[in-house]
Design a protein around this motif. Structure first.
Motif, PDB file in Angstrom:
ATOM      1  N   UNK B  27      33.121  18.064  26.640  1.00  0.00           N
ATOM      2  CA  UNK B  27      32.461  19.331  26.321  1.00  0.00           C
ATOM      3  C   UNK B  27      31.562  19.774  27.469  1.00  0.00           C
ATOM      4  N   UNK B  28      30.823  18.811  28.048  1.00  0.00           N
ATOM      5  CA  UNK B  28      29.935  19.142  29.168  1.00  0.00           C
ATOM      6  C   UNK B  28      30.743  19.663  30.346  1.00  0.00           C
ATOM      7  N   UNK B  29      31.888  18.983  30.606  1.00  0.00           N
ATOM      8  CA  UNK B  29      32.707  19.404  31.753  1.00  0.00           C
ATOM      9  C   UNK B  29      33.271  20.801  31.537  1.00  0.00           C
ATOM     10  N   UNK B  30      33.763  21.060  30.320  1.00  0.00           N
ATOM     11  CA  UNK B  30      34.340  22.384  30.048  1.00  0.00           C
ATOM     12  C   UNK B  30      33.276  23.479  30.148  1.00  0.00           C
ATOM     13  N   UNK B 124      40.941  14.228  25.074  1.00  0.00           N
ATOM     14  CA  UNK B 124      39.509  14.580  25.076  1.00  0.00           C
ATOM     15  C   UNK B 124      39.335  16.082  25.192  1.00  0.00           C
ATOM     16  N   UNK B 125      40.173  16.670  26.051  1.00  0.00           N
ATOM     17  CA  UNK B 125      40.099  18.114  26.269  1.00  0.00           C
ATOM     18  C   UNK B 125      40.366  18.863  24.964  1.00  0.00           C
ATOM     19  N   UNK B 126      41.385  18.397  24.224  1.00  0.00           N
ATOM     20  CA  UNK B 126      41.738  19.064  22.965  1.00  0.00           C
ATOM     21  C   UNK B 126      40.583  18.955  21.976  1.00  0.00           C
ATOM     22  N   UNK B 127      39.936  17.772  21.939  1.00  0.00           N
ATOM     23  CA  UNK B 127      38.820  17.620  21.016  1.00  0.00           C
ATOM     24  C   UNK B 127      37.670  18.538  21.421  1.00  0.00           C
ATOM     25  N   UNK B 128      37.450  18.678  22.741  1.00  0.00           N
ATOM     26  CA  UNK B 128      36.389  19.577  23.206  1.00  0.00           C
ATOM     27  C   UNK B 128      36.705  21.019  22.822  1.00  0.00           C
ATOM     28  N   UNK B 129      37.995  21.402  22.950  1.00  0.00           N
ATOM     29  CA  UNK B 129      38.382  22.766  22.571  1.00  0.00           C
ATOM     30  C   UNK B 129      38.094  23.004  21.099  1.00  0.00           C
ATOM     31  N   UNK B 130      38.389  21.982  20.260  1.00  0.00           N
ATOM     32  CA  UNK B 130      38.108  22.129  18.838  1.00  0.00           C
ATOM     33  C   UNK B 130      36.608  22.260  18.600  1.00  0.00           C
ATOM     34  N   UNK B 131      35.819  21.506  19.387  1.00  0.00           N
ATOM     35  CA  UNK B 131      34.366  21.606  19.241  1.00  0.00           C
ATOM     36  C   UNK B 131      33.879  23.002  19.597  1.00  0.00           C
TER      37      UNK B 131
END
Lengths: 288, 241
Positions: B27-30, B124-131
């Motif tokens: 999430x931080x990276x995105x 991880x990216x997909x989970x961040x997108x969901x967040x």
């Protein structure tokens, strides 16, 4: 035509992102509610069909003169999975292309999604929806492929023009010709592929239902979008527009931006009314 | 086609490495990437000092990722054909500074996306997108698409080889066009049936619409410090240079 970051000016990409985000959110919810069963049975199907489009884009179609084209796929997805699901799949493809293949930018993702996933799919589905039953069926599928590619390519070009990427007249003509040719290629490929799929299992192609008010609403939205794009192009690049209208200099039309916009509006409304009337008549004939 | 699949696989392998950048929260990276891209995209007065500033920020991230720099640069250069074409048109119509800006902006943005993607596994990216409240069905479709991309592309490749073996080199375009349409049809049919099988297999293993996470993700202090530092640096360049 994937636009990379850095090509659109801030007002342009901000507006397009602001339009694309609610549009995709709405379609995603609609696609979810369209699932036949309460579980996520169709989710794997949508993902694998996205992978199918990726792979099918690698199959070369010879189109003469030693060149080859490939399927873009918006129309094919729309007539097999339904328009809402097709929009979701095309959006997923565009996001993956931007992230992993460096094809198109992230800030301008809204613009690319709007051009190719939303307008591309809806423009491809509309002819099938209006005339997908009866004699004109294969013509409608061909027209869908054509409209899909032509609409998304000209939208992308309009966005670049509005952002002030300079383009000479000859170049505009050249790209317009290019769009026509690639539209014809997409139409022919979509029609041939649909025939092949139908030969194996006719149930894979969704039956076109008669036109409902929703279709007309979609047509209104599409026409409004095109109108906005047209006005924006007209106001930012009047020379280019003049070059596209043959003989406009000798027609005796008084100069002035307002007149031009009013004329454009009138032409658009006339064209749109003609389309609606024709669509309704065709729909009535089919259901009768 | 083969090479496209292999290049994608390289990104996948990069994303499984370990480095300070890899270990940060997705999430931080995105979010940092979003600030950086928006800063570049909203810069209207594009100066070479700003280019240098953005490049310095990006090279700090690049150094923290311990990824092979020449390979990353070469991959990010995939953008150049498109932007160089338009830059050439701009340059020919007499606006050399704008032409340069087009190339620099698109290259820096593309490289930034690539660095983040190459340092973040797709799960991880997909989970961040969901967040970030991206619709769940869209995130799931992206994950399935990515997982089956290579499988279906390999199938297309095998079918093309087989077709080439059977039909030889025909000069006439018409039958070849129809053969290609048939290939698309067969690929469609196999993908559809594969999706059915996948769904049944996953349902039998208890899939009910979400991928369970192996380890809970926590937003640590390091992630916050990284996000603030990166975002502030990008904003500083945006506002001052």
């Amino acid at each position: 035509m994937h636009i990379p970051d850095g090509f659109l000016t801030t007002p342009v990409w901000a507006t397009l992102d602001a339009i694309a985000i609610p549009a995709v959110a709405w379609t995603a919810r609609r696609a979810q509610s369209e699932l036949e069963s309460p579980d996520d049975r169709r989710i794997p199907l949508l993902g694998v069909m996205g992978a199918f489009v990726f792979a099918a884009q690698m199959i070369n179609f010879p189109v003469g003169l030693g060149t080859s084209g490939h399927l873009v796929g918006g129309t094919l997805l729309a007539i097999t999975l339904g328009p809402a699901a097709a929009v979701v799949v095309m959006t997923a493809i565009l996001i993956l292309q931007a992230l992993i293949f460096q094809d198109g930018g992230l800030v301008v993702l809204g613009a690319n999604v709007l051009n190719m996933a939303v307008v591309g799919v809806l423009a491809g589905y509309l002819p099938y929806r209006l005339a997908g039953r009866g004699k004109a069926r294969s013509a409608a599928i061909f027209l869908g492929g054509f409209c899909s590619v032509a609409a998304s390519a000209s939208l992308a070009l309009a966005e670049l023009l509005v952002s002030g990427v300079p383009m000479a007249r000859q170049l505009l003509w050249f790209s317009a010709g290019l769009f026509l040719v690639s539209g014809v290629i997409e139409g022919a490929i979509t029609a041939a592929a649909t025939r092949a799929i139908e030969g194996m299992n006719p149930l894979w192609i969704r039956e076109a239902r008669p036109a409902r008010p929703v279709t007309i609403a979609v047509a209104v939205l599409g026409a409004a979008g095109l109108l906005a794009a047209g006005i924006a192009v007209a106001s930012s690049a009047p020379d280019a527009l003049q070059a596209l209208l043959p003989g406009s200099k000798n027609a005796g039309i008084p100069e002035g931006r307002l007149t031009k916009i009013v004329l454009g509006l009138a032409a658009m409304i006339l064209l749109y009314a003609a389309c609606v009337i024709a669509g309704r008549r065709i729909a009535r004939q089919r259901s009768a | 086609m083969r090479s496209a699949a292999r290049e994608t696989w390289i990104v996948e392998r990069w994303s499984r490495g370990s480095s300070p950048l890899h270990s940060l929260d997705a999430r931080a990276k995105l979010a940092a990437l979003a600030v950086y891209l928006l800063a570049i995209a909203s810069t209207s007065a594009w100066t070479q000092a700003a280019v240098a500033g953005y490049a310095v920020i990006l090279s700090a991230a690049l150094a923290a990722s311990r990824l092979p720099v020449p390979a990353l640069l070469a991959r990010a250069a995939l953008i150049l054909p498109f932007s160089a074409t338009f830059a050439l048109i701009t340059w020919l119509s007499g606006d050399a500074t704008r032409a340069l800006a087009l190339v620099e902006k698109s290259f820096l943005s593309g490289l930034a996306v690539l660095v983040v993607i190459a340092a973040t596994p797709l799960t991880d990216l997909a989970r961040a997108l969901e967040a970030f409240r991206v619709p769940r069905s869209l995130v799931l479709v992206i994950q399935f698409l990515y997982r089956y991309l290579f499988v279906v592309a390999d199938q297309a490749h095998r079918m093309r080889m087989a077709a080439a073996c059977r039909q030889g080199i025909r000069r006439n375009a018409r039958p070849r066009f129809h053969a290609a349409a048939g290939a698309v049809g067969v690929l469609f049919a196999r993908s559809w049936e594969r999706a059915d099988g996948i769904y049944r297999a996953m349902a039998a293993r208890g899939f009910h619409g979400t991928f369970p996470a192996l380890a809970p993700t926590r937003f640590r202090t390091v992630d916050g410090v990284f996000l603030c530092g990166f975002a502030l640096a990008a904003l500083a360049v945006r506002l001052m240079l």
